[in-house]
Design a protein around this motif. Structure first.
Motif, PDB file in Angstrom:
ATOM      1  N   LEU A  61       0.806  -1.221   0.000  1.00  0.00           N
ATOM      2  CA  LEU A  61       0.000   0.000   0.000  1.00  0.00           C
ATOM      3  C   LEU A  61       0.841   1.274   0.000  1.00  0.00           C
ATOM      4  N   ASP A  62       2.172   1.126   0.088  1.00  0.00           N
ATOM      5  CA  ASP A  62       3.037   2.293   0.041  1.00  0.00           C
ATOM      6  C   ASP A  62       3.379   2.708  -1.391  1.00  0.00           C
ATOM      7  N   SER A  69      -5.848  13.506 -12.092  1.00  0.00           N
ATOM      8  CA  SER A  69      -5.474  14.925 -12.088  1.00  0.00           C
ATOM      9  C   SER A  69      -3.959  15.123 -12.107  1.00  0.00           C
ATOM     10  N   GLY A  70      -3.215  14.015 -12.035  1.00  0.00           N
ATOM     11  CA  GLY A  70      -1.761  14.114 -12.005  1.00  0.00           C
ATOM     12  C   GLY A  70      -1.194  14.154 -10.606  1.00  0.00           C
ATOM     13  N   ARG A  71      -2.055  14.064  -9.589  1.00  0.00           N
ATOM     14  CA  ARG A  71      -1.607  14.108  -8.202  1.00  0.00           C
ATOM     15  C   ARG A  71      -0.971  12.781  -7.804  1.00  0.00           C
ATOM     16  N   ALA A  72       0.162  12.854  -7.100  1.00  0.00           N
ATOM     17  CA  ALA A  72       0.809  11.637  -6.609  1.00  0.00           C
ATOM     18  C   ALA A  72      -0.005  11.084  -5.435  1.00  0.00           C
ATOM     19  N   VAL A  73      -0.383   9.804  -5.524  1.00  0.00           N
ATOM     20  CA  VAL A  73      -1.216   9.184  -4.493  1.00  0.00           C
ATOM     21  C   VAL A  73      -0.621   7.833  -4.105  1.00  0.00           C
ATOM     22  N   ALA A  74      -0.599   7.560  -2.811  1.00  0.00           N
ATOM     23  CA  ALA A  74      -0.218   6.234  -2.324  1.00  0.00           C
ATOM     24  C   ALA A  74      -1.456   5.357  -2.323  1.00  0.00           C
ATOM     25  N   HIS A 156     -11.406   5.251  -9.572  1.00  0.00           N
ATOM     26  CA  HIS A 156     -10.178   5.993  -9.834  1.00  0.00           C
ATOM     27  C   HIS A 156      -9.355   5.318 -10.932  1.00  0.00           C
ATOM     28  N   PHE A 157      -8.767   6.128 -11.791  1.00  0.00           N
ATOM     29  CA  PHE A 157      -7.937   5.647 -12.897  1.00  0.00           C
ATOM     30  C   PHE A 157      -6.515   6.159 -12.669  1.00  0.00           C
ATOM     31  N   LEU A 158      -5.581   5.224 -12.514  1.00  0.00           N
ATOM     32  CA  LEU A 158      -4.224   5.584 -12.128  1.00  0.00           C
ATOM     33  C   LEU A 158      -3.211   5.223 -13.205  1.00  0.00           C
TER      34      LEU A 158
END
Length: 286
Positions: A61-62, A69-74, A156-158
């Motif tokens: 999960l890390d 939106s281009g935001r970095a998400v863990a 969510h699409f990553l």
């Protein structure tokens, strides 16, 4: 009848020829179905493609990706409270990935559960060349088609870097390979259900996912925190088969329930008849 069969065979043969000539047949063979490798096609690249079940395996999960939106998400941002449906695709896939997402969309529409309320959907691209722009376009299309307002914060699409993608796909047993000649990926088709803690709970193969199976998988992954008493009753009657990725009926449990229901019905009938007989006797004495 013979003439009808002859015409049918002719149409099938002509269709296959046209598919081959248009280049539509090869992607189907190249990308594979169900658990990865289509029978009778021993192409070397397909030997590196498939889904290895890793039930109860922990997803790291890390890992950090980028959202639409281009935001970095863990990944941990999407876990903790609700089960998660994970679909691994790439957004510029010419055929199979669209079929996977469309099949998932149809199943989600049929559920009374809603993405963003009872569960989360994560669609992750395994192509490190893709970025947030493609992810955002996919999200707009599928959230609009889903038609439920909660999906904006529930599906969510990553996209991500090669290292993060590899760690995620290896954790869930998803194997794919890049075909340099075509510039496309060979890959399996399926989705996974993860627990709120990020452990692999269920695999569903192919491009169509039975809504009943998906619902039961979510209920089990949530450990009964979502769903109804009817779902718990169904889970008593149905058992997940890892080999097929489906829920099948447990005959003995069904027979036990049927037997209990029969005894209950007979007992209720006898009680009603006994009370009716007592009322008749009282009426005669009066």
């Amino acid at each position: 009848m013979r003439r009808w069969r002859s015409r049918l065979c002719s149409w099938i043969g002509l269709s296959l020829i046209l598919l081959g000539g248009l280049g539509l047949w090869s992607p189907l063979v190249r990308e594979g179905w169900a658990q990865g490798v289509p029978s009778g096609q021993p192409a070397p690249i397909l030997q590196r493609v498939g889904i290895d079940q890793k039930l109860n395996a922990q997803v790291p999960l890390d890992l950090v990706f980028r959202d639409e939106s281009g935001r970095a998400v863990a990944l941990r941002e999407y876990f903790g409270e609700r089960p998660v449906i994970l679909s691994l695709v790439y957004y510029e896939c010419p055929m199979l990935c669209t079929l996977i997402l469309n099949g998932l969309l149809r199943s989600l529409r049929a559920l009374s559960f809603t993405a963003g309320r009872e569960f989360i959907v994560l669609t992750v691209s395994f192509d490190p060349r893709e970025g947030p722009e493609l992810a955002a376009a996919k999200k707009r299309a599928y959230v609009r088609s889903y038609g439920r307002s909660e999906a904006e914060r529930g599906w969510h699409f990553l996209t991500g870097e090669e290292t993060a993608i590899r760690r995620l796909t290896e954790a869930v047993g998803f194997r794919y390979a890049f075909d340099a000649e075509t510039g496309q990926f060979a890959h399996a088709s399926g989705i996974m259900v993860l627990t709120p803690q990020g452990r692999v709970a269920r695999y569903f193969y192919g491009i169509e996912y039975a809504p009943r199976d998906l619902r039961l998988g979510l209920v089990e992954a949530a450990q009964g925190k979502i769903g109804s008493p009817v779902d718990q009753l169904l889970l008593y009657c149905y058992h997940y088969d890892p080999k097929t990725g489906r829920y099948s009926m447990l005959i003995m449990n069904v027979l036990r329930l049927a037997g209990a229901a029969t005894v209950l019905a007979l007992g209720s009938f006898m009680l009603v008849m006994f009370r009716r007989e007592r009322r008749k006797k009282r009426a005669l004495h009066e």
